[in-house]
Design a protein around this motif. Structure first.
Motif, PDB file in Angstrom:
ATOM      1  N   ALA A 164     -62.804  12.482 116.618  1.00 37.47           N
ATOM      2  CA  ALA A 164     -61.865  13.474 117.184  1.00 37.47           C
ATOM      3  C   ALA A 164     -61.651  14.587 116.154  1.00 37.47           C
ATOM      4  N   GLU A 165     -62.774  15.045 115.573  1.00 36.48           N
ATOM      5  CA  GLU A 165     -62.682  15.960 114.430  1.00 36.48           C
ATOM      6  C   GLU A 165     -62.337  17.399 114.808  1.00 36.48           C
ATOM      7  N   SER A 166     -62.543  17.767 116.063  1.00 38.82           N
ATOM      8  CA  SER A 166     -62.415  19.191 116.419  1.00 38.82           C
ATOM      9  C   SER A 166     -61.851  19.349 117.826  1.00 38.82           C
ATOM     10  N   ASP A 176     -74.482  15.318 123.645  1.00 36.42           N
ATOM     11  CA  ASP A 176     -74.155  16.217 122.527  1.00 36.42           C
ATOM     12  C   ASP A 176     -75.239  16.171 121.452  1.00 36.42           C
ATOM     13  N   ARG A 177     -75.109  15.317 120.457  1.00 35.30           N
ATOM     14  CA  ARG A 177     -76.094  15.267 119.369  1.00 35.30           C
ATOM     15  C   ARG A 177     -77.222  14.307 119.722  1.00 35.30           C
ATOM     16  N   MET A 178     -78.304  14.395 118.948  1.00 36.11           N
ATOM     17  CA  MET A 178     -79.476  13.562 119.236  1.00 36.11           C
ATOM     18  C   MET A 178     -79.595  12.418 118.231  1.00 36.11           C
ATOM     19  N   PHE A 232     -68.835  28.955 115.683  1.00 33.50           N
ATOM     20  CA  PHE A 232     -69.443  28.322 116.863  1.00 33.50           C
ATOM     21  C   PHE A 232     -68.377  27.552 117.644  1.00 33.50           C
ATOM     22  N   ASP A 233     -68.582  27.432 118.896  1.00 32.98           N
ATOM     23  CA  ASP A 233     -67.823  26.629 119.882  1.00 32.98           C
ATOM     24  C   ASP A 233     -67.244  27.517 120.982  1.00 32.98           C
ATOM     25  N   GLY A 234     -66.136  28.254 120.673  1.00 29.87           N
ATOM     26  CA  GLY A 234     -65.542  29.099 121.707  1.00 29.87           C
ATOM     27  C   GLY A 234     -64.705  28.321 122.705  1.00 29.87           C
TER      28      GLY A 234
HETATM   29  O1  AHR Z   1     -71.829  18.464 118.048  1.00 31.20           O
HETATM   30  C1  AHR Z   1     -71.054  19.520 118.501  1.00 31.20           C
HETATM   31  C2  AHR Z   1     -70.150  19.993 117.391  1.00 31.20           C
HETATM   32  O2  AHR Z   1     -69.346  18.914 116.969  1.00 31.20           O
HETATM   33  C3  AHR Z   1     -69.190  21.093 117.724  1.00 31.20           C
HETATM   34  O3  AHR Z   1     -69.626  22.358 117.411  1.00 31.20           O
HETATM   35  C4  AHR Z   1     -68.076  20.772 116.798  1.00 31.20           C
HETATM   36  O4  AHR Z   1     -66.902  21.492 117.005  1.00 31.20           O
HETATM   37  C5  AHR Z   1     -68.004  19.317 116.942  1.00 31.20           C
HETATM   38  O5  AHR Z   1     -67.219  18.698 116.031  1.00 31.20           O
END
Ligand code: AHR
Length: 350
Positions: free
Chosen positions: A53-55, A132-134, A274-276
């Protein structure tokens, strides 16, 4: 195939363990445990391992997933927050396998180290959807599909915006003194965005003075920026790999007496991000304090649910599913950019 009986069994075990271990157990695990009355006989059981829950982006992503996998949509969701630790996520996936959930959805914190646990999921016959990430695994059959952003493209777009801005204002490459506040090292978002900057720096002859991990958080963004300002006095572009870092960096810059803005040649420090999705960051973008934001779209819940529907129907599914994203800037100088042959209009934040 519904697996509610095993899930119910696991829930009973959890409740017994909860009774025996004190009330902090579930809070420590930071899991959402399903009350048995919420397990619908016809529901599809999804185990979702969120990385943390970092962002603000992450919170929006979690909300999107919880909305998509709600009981009203025919799902029972077992949610686990990995708290930024891959070991927690591996434990979560193993728990989902024990629970015999119908689908495992994984938002991995970093790319490496997933082979063994994904092999276990495959052996158990549970489809895995990455979001999201790979993951960097040699055997791509260890997961069914992935949905997320083209992080390197995001980085290229923001860097091309900077290039066009510099051209429009007669700023020479040698006059750009850039620092990179990187995201969590080894995550796809960090790898792609750092690569986008690195490639642009090589192409245009930019000076990347320093780079350091700021972990996608506001607190680390502030700390890392403050530390860089103690070492370098001529920084004039701060490339933040997400909006939370950018907010922290702006706090550090202003506390140190710098003016954040786009007038680089007159001593202002430009912030890119980045994000928005974060309202504060979008507000900064509107006033030009964040010069440019590469959009990263977190609303993956309905997309993942759509993939599950396709799998349920036996339909074939694309392995990699990139979402379309915009680029935001309120500065009037650059109205469009072209990256890898595609032209993108700049969206003015509202
Ligand atoms: O993986 C996406 C990124 O992870 C987002 O840009 C960031 O805000 C989140 O923590």
């Amino acid at each position: 195939m519904m697996k509610k009986i095993s899930v119910l069994f696991w829930l009973l075990l959890s409740m017994l363990a909860f009774a025996g271990c004190g009330s902090s157990r579930f809070a420590e695990n930071n899991s959402t445990n399903l009350p048995s009355e919420e397990i619908d006989d016809n529901s599809i059981v999804v185990g979702f391992s969120q990385l943390g829950a970092e962002s603000d982006w992450r919170s929006a992503n979690t909300d999107s997933m919880k909305e998509a996998f709600s009981a009203k949509n025919g799902y029972s969701l077992v949610f686990k927050d990995g708290q930024q630790k891959q070991s927690n996520q591996i434990t979560a996936v193993r728990t989902f396998i024990q629970q015999d959930v119908d689908y495992i959805v994984l938002a991995p914190v970093t790319e490496s180290g997933w082979d063994s646990v994904l092999e276990e999921a495959k052996e158990a016959g549970i489809p895995v959807i990455l979001v999201d990430r790979m993951v960097a695994v040699s055997d791509k059959s260890l997961y069914n599909c992935w949905v997320g952003s083209d992080f390197e493209l995001e980085g290229k777009k923001v860097c091309e915006w900077l290039n066009q801005y510099a051209i429009a204002h007669g700023i020479a490459a040698k006059d750009l003194h850039i620092v990179d506040l990187q995201g969590t090292l080894g995550s796809t978002a960090q790898i792609g965005r750092s690569r986008g900057l690195n490639e642009a720096a090589i192409k245009h002859g930019w000076d990347i003075m320093a780079l350091a991990e700021a972990d996608f958080t506001q607190a680390r963004g502030r700390e890392v920026m403050a530390s860089m300002l103690r070492t370098y006095s001529n920084i004039n572009v701060v490339y933040c790999e997400n909006d939370n870092e950018a907010i922290g960096a702006i706090m550090a810059l202003e506390s140190a007496g710098y003016t954040v803005g786009s007038d680089i040649l007159n001593g202002e420090v430009m912030v890119l991000s980045f994000d928005g999705i974060n309202e504060e960051a979008l507000g900064y973008a509107k006033e030009g304090k964040i010069a440019c934001i590469g959009e990263c779209n977190p609303m993956h819940g309905a997309r993942v649910a759509g993939m599950i529907e396709q799998i349920e129907k036996g339909e074939s599914i694309n392995k990699f599913n990139y979402v379309e994203e915009r680029i935001f800037s309120a500065l009037p100088d650059v109205t469009e950019i072209t990256v890898d042959g595609t032209t993108y209009s700049i969206t003015v934040p509202e």
